[in-house]
Design an enzyme around this catalytic site. Structure first.
Site, PDB file in Angstrom:
ATOM      1  N   HIS A 173       0.656  -1.319  -0.125  1.00  0.00           N
ATOM      2  CA  HIS A 173       0.054  -0.077  -0.119  1.00  0.00           C
ATOM      3  C   HIS A 173       0.879   1.265   0.028  1.00  0.00           C
ATOM      4  CE1 HIS A 173      -4.195  -1.576   1.047  1.00  0.00           C
ATOM      5  NE2 HIS A 173      -3.392  -2.692   0.860  1.00  0.00           N
ATOM      6  N   ASP A 199      -4.963   6.174   2.884  1.00  0.00           N
ATOM      7  CA  ASP A 199      -5.365   4.720   2.450  1.00  0.00           C
ATOM      8  C   ASP A 199      -6.701   4.535   3.222  1.00  0.00           C
ATOM      9  OD1 ASP A 199      -3.726   2.174   1.519  1.00  0.00           O
ATOM     10  OD2 ASP A 199      -5.262   1.702   2.790  1.00  0.00           O
TER      11      ASP A 199
HETATM   12  O1  LIG Z   1      11.455  -8.636  -1.824  1.00  0.00           O
HETATM   13  C1  LIG Z   1      10.696  -7.769  -2.336  1.00  0.00           C
HETATM   14  C2  LIG Z   1       9.073  -7.932  -1.996  1.00  0.00           C
HETATM   15  C3  LIG Z   1       8.043  -6.861  -2.435  1.00  0.00           C
HETATM   16  N1  LIG Z   1       8.626  -5.816  -3.123  1.00  0.00           N
HETATM   17  C4  LIG Z   1       7.712  -4.960  -3.905  1.00  0.00           C
HETATM   18  O2  LIG Z   1       6.485  -4.782  -2.716  1.00  0.00           O
HETATM   19  C5  LIG Z   1       5.431  -4.668  -3.539  1.00  0.00           C
HETATM   20  C6  LIG Z   1       4.472  -5.640  -3.179  1.00  0.00           C
HETATM   21  O3  LIG Z   1       3.047  -5.454  -3.369  1.00  0.00           O
HETATM   22  P1  LIG Z   1       2.152  -6.597  -4.074  1.00  0.00           P
HETATM   23  O4  LIG Z   1       2.483  -7.226  -5.269  1.00  0.00           O
HETATM   24  O5  LIG Z   1       0.780  -5.723  -4.505  1.00  0.00           O
HETATM   25  O6  LIG Z   1       1.925  -7.587  -3.000  1.00  0.00           O
HETATM   26  P2  LIG Z   1       1.508  -7.535  -1.450  1.00  0.00           P
HETATM   27  O7  LIG Z   1       2.606  -6.936  -0.845  1.00  0.00           O
HETATM   28  O8  LIG Z   1       1.070  -8.904  -1.141  1.00  0.00           O
HETATM   29  O9  LIG Z   1       0.245  -6.208  -1.386  1.00  0.00           O
HETATM   30  C7  LIG Z   1      -0.952  -6.190  -0.797  1.00  0.00           C
HETATM   31  O10 LIG Z   1      -1.408  -5.032  -1.217  1.00  0.00           O
HETATM   32  C8  LIG Z   1      -1.746  -5.220  -2.540  1.00  0.00           C
HETATM   33  C9  LIG Z   1      -2.187  -3.678  -3.098  1.00  0.00           C
HETATM   34  O11 LIG Z   1      -3.294  -3.301  -2.364  1.00  0.00           O
HETATM   35  C10 LIG Z   1      -2.943  -6.196  -2.877  1.00  0.00           C
HETATM   36  O12 LIG Z   1      -3.058  -6.149  -4.076  1.00  0.00           O
HETATM   37  C11 LIG Z   1      -2.465  -7.339  -2.432  1.00  0.00           C
HETATM   38  O13 LIG Z   1      -3.691  -8.483  -2.444  1.00  0.00           O
HETATM   39  C12 LIG Z   1      -1.876  -7.377  -0.758  1.00  0.00           C
HETATM   40  O14 LIG Z   1      -1.628  -8.388  -0.445  1.00  0.00           O
HETATM   41  C13 LIG Z   1       5.743  -4.618  -4.766  1.00  0.00           C
HETATM   42  O15 LIG Z   1       5.745  -3.184  -5.226  1.00  0.00           O
HETATM   43  C14 LIG Z   1       7.171  -5.122  -5.112  1.00  0.00           C
HETATM   44  O16 LIG Z   1       7.905  -4.874  -6.193  1.00  0.00           O
HETATM   45  C15 LIG Z   1       9.919  -5.786  -3.401  1.00  0.00           C
HETATM   46  O17 LIG Z   1      10.392  -4.956  -4.405  1.00  0.00           O
HETATM   47  N2  LIG Z   1      10.852  -6.652  -3.131  1.00  0.00           N
END
Ligand SMILES: O=c1ccn([C@@H]2O[C@H](COP(=O)(O)OP(=O)(O)O[C@H]3O[C@H](CO)[C@@H](O)[C@H](O)[C@H]3O)[C@@H](O)[C@H]2O)c(=O)[nH]1
Length: 497
Positions: free
Chosen positions: A33, A133
């Site tokens: 988020h 948010d």
């Molecule tokens: O080692 C890592 C792990 C994550 N990321 C970044 O972290 C973010 C992760 O976001 P996302 O892919 O959306 O996953 P979640 O962290 O699981 O996101 C939560 O939030 C999202 C947006 O609301 C929802 O779509 C998901 O279901 C919810 O689990 C992305 O930008 C990735 O590039 C990194 O750069 N490196």
């Protein structure tokens, strides 16, 4: 509101922002988020240099926030509330020991209401808008009391958000597992199954889960009263669902599709230099640059906890597929049950995901389908192997694989369907088969790659001058400015809906 002894500190430029030229951005403390709202702050600062952008966060999130922002964005820190059931220093959901602690985390973040109100009261005049948010629902009431308009942000696509709102208010007649049904208001060709309905909505039909109650209260009481909704997506991917989405907000409110926000933000000198690669993923990929598109990148994001039995099967399946892979694993205490060889790299720390996805050695992304991961993968022209686990991820997988046609489905829920049932495990043979299906350059793999390529071009075009997202961002600022009036005697702005 009394402006005595504000409990916040400013880290960054110190200029006192003037209302009409000031935007406050307040992300929820979860990486998925926070990242897109950091990008929104950066995009606004990049394309509207006459606007002062203030990012509000807590001490434990300061370093992460600062790393993702250009120096022109001012950062204000408010203390994270102490909560007896939350260890000190845990200020972001990725630091939670399990998903079971999430309700406590939500209660702690709700206690930010007071320092947030103090911060707003300390401003010389109401900002142009507050972007916050939906998990921080209290920001709506506090902003409203102060005569400040609020733009809400959910992190989801317009498709998934419209699906959540529609099905929460109009539950479908009971259908058997696997049977597709049409969602009212959606295009006729869009049909979903019960297990593609976002978790929060499905649970709201038949449980009194505390997180669901919290979310329902946030949405019913606060979210729908927002001035509009900011969406990290773009018209070519999501415009079919914006009218449905807008219908849930007050008349005249708009869904502003201004993404992909990480592309809209571009790279500032600061963020360009900043590449957090503690596990040397990029050098490992460089060694494979001579084999373009040969590596499958695997990640389940920052929230999902995958059971060990499922991780075991995934490890076997990836090795059996015969394709190289780079896999970011969250569980510190899990070890692969199989020798992954030189072409299988498993990392525990932070992966520079965007750079990994745009590396030429990477050919596909096996993902839980968090919305940021979907956008980052497709914008980098990487087709997806979809493996949704929780939240709205199954709806995102539907969007990617069936509606856009840029992915192959690997599996569904790795989590237990109830607290007493065992985890559903997708077997190694299925993993290996799906990876080969996409990576072995058959006809299906090529057509999926072509769709990812089209989305890549559409995403870039959206954020360029004249593109749909660039225009939407400009219109958003123009409309906010045109309707800005200072607080009147009753504490309400004239334009408040
Ligand atoms: O080692 C890592 C792990 C994550 N990321 C970044 O972290 C973010 C992760 O976001 P996302 O892919 O959306 O996953 P979640 O962290 O699981 O996101 C939560 O939030 C999202 C947006 O609301 C929802 O779509 C998901 O279901 C919810 O689990 C992305 O930008 C990735 O590039 C990194 O750069 N490196």
């Amino acid at each position: 509101m009394a402006a005595t002894a504000p409990s916040h500190a400013t880290a960054g430029v110190e200029s006192a922002p003037a209302g009409r030229d000031h935007v406050v951005v307040f992300p929820f403390m979860a990486k998925g988020h926070m990242i897109p709202l950091l990008d929104f702050a950066a995009a606004l600062a990049a394309h509207h240099s006459d606007i002062c952008v203030t990012l509000l966060t807590t001490p434990g999130n300061l370093a992460f926030a600062r790393r993702g922002l250009p120096a022109s964005v001012r950062v204000v820190v408010i203390p994270f509330p102490a909560h007896p059931q939350l260890p000190a220093g845990v200020e972001s959901t990725d630091a939670l020991s399990s998903r079971a602690v999430f309700p406590v985390f939500l209660r702690a973040t709700a206690m930010l209401q007071e320092p947030f109100a103090e911060f707003l009261a300390s401003l010389p005049s109401p900002p142009l808008v507050l972007v916050s948010d939906f998990f921080l629902g209290f920001t709506q009431s506090v902003a409203s009391d102060a005569g400040i308009r609020r733009l809400t942000f959910h992190g989801m696509s317009a498709f998934s958000l419209a699906l959540c709102f529609t099905l929460a208010t109009r539950p479908p007649a009971p259908v058997e597992d696997g049977v597709q049904f049409h969602v009212p208001g959606f295009p006729e060709n869009v049909k979903i199954t019960a297990d593609e309905v976002p978790d929060a909505v499905r649970q709201a039909w038949n449980t009194d889960d505390p997180v669901i109650q919290f979310l329902e209260d946030e949405v019913r009481h606060w979210d729908y009263r927002s001035w509009g909704v900011l969406v990290n997506s773009f018209a070519a991917l999501d415009e079919d669902y914006t009218t449905i989405l807008e219908s849930f907000y007050l008349p005249g409110s708009r869904a502003w599709l201004v993404g992909p926000l990480f592309l809209a933000a571009g790279e500032s000198p600061e963020t360009k230099q900043e590449c957090d690669d503690p596990e040397d993923c990029l050098p490992w990929l460089d060694e494979r640059a001579g084999r373009p598109g040969s590596v499958v990148y695997v990640s389940f994001g920052t929230e999902v906890h995958v059971p060990a039995a499922q991780l075991d099967e995934l490890a076997h399946g990836l090795v059996e597929s015969g394709h190289a892979f780079l896999w970011g694993v969250r569980s510190a205490d899990w070890s692969p049950p199989v020798d992954t060889g030189a072409d299988g790299k498993i990392v525990r720390g932070w992966v520079p995901q965007r750079r990994v996805l745009s590396h030429p050695a990477v050919g596909a992304f096996l993902s839980h389908c968090g919305w940021n991961s979907v956008l980052e993968s497709l914008a980098a022209r990487r087709p997806m192997l979809t493996w949704p686990v929780m939240a709205e991820q199954a709806a995102n997988a539907k969007h990617v694989a069936d509606i856009v046609g840029a992915g192959v489905r690997v599996g569904r829920l790795a989590k237990p369907v109830s607290s007493t049932s065992p985890a559903v495990v997708v077997g190694r043979a299925q993993v290996a088969e799906k990876v080969r299906q996409l990576m072995d350059s058959g006809e299906e793999g090529r057509s999926i790659l072509a769709r990812a390529e089209e989305v890549h071009h559409a995403a870039r075009a959206a954020v360029e001058e004249g593109g749909t997202s660039r225009v939407a961002l400009r219109q958003l600022v123009e409309e906010l400015r045109a309707t800005y009036v200072a607080v009147d005697g009753g504490g309400q702005t004239a334009q408040e809906r």
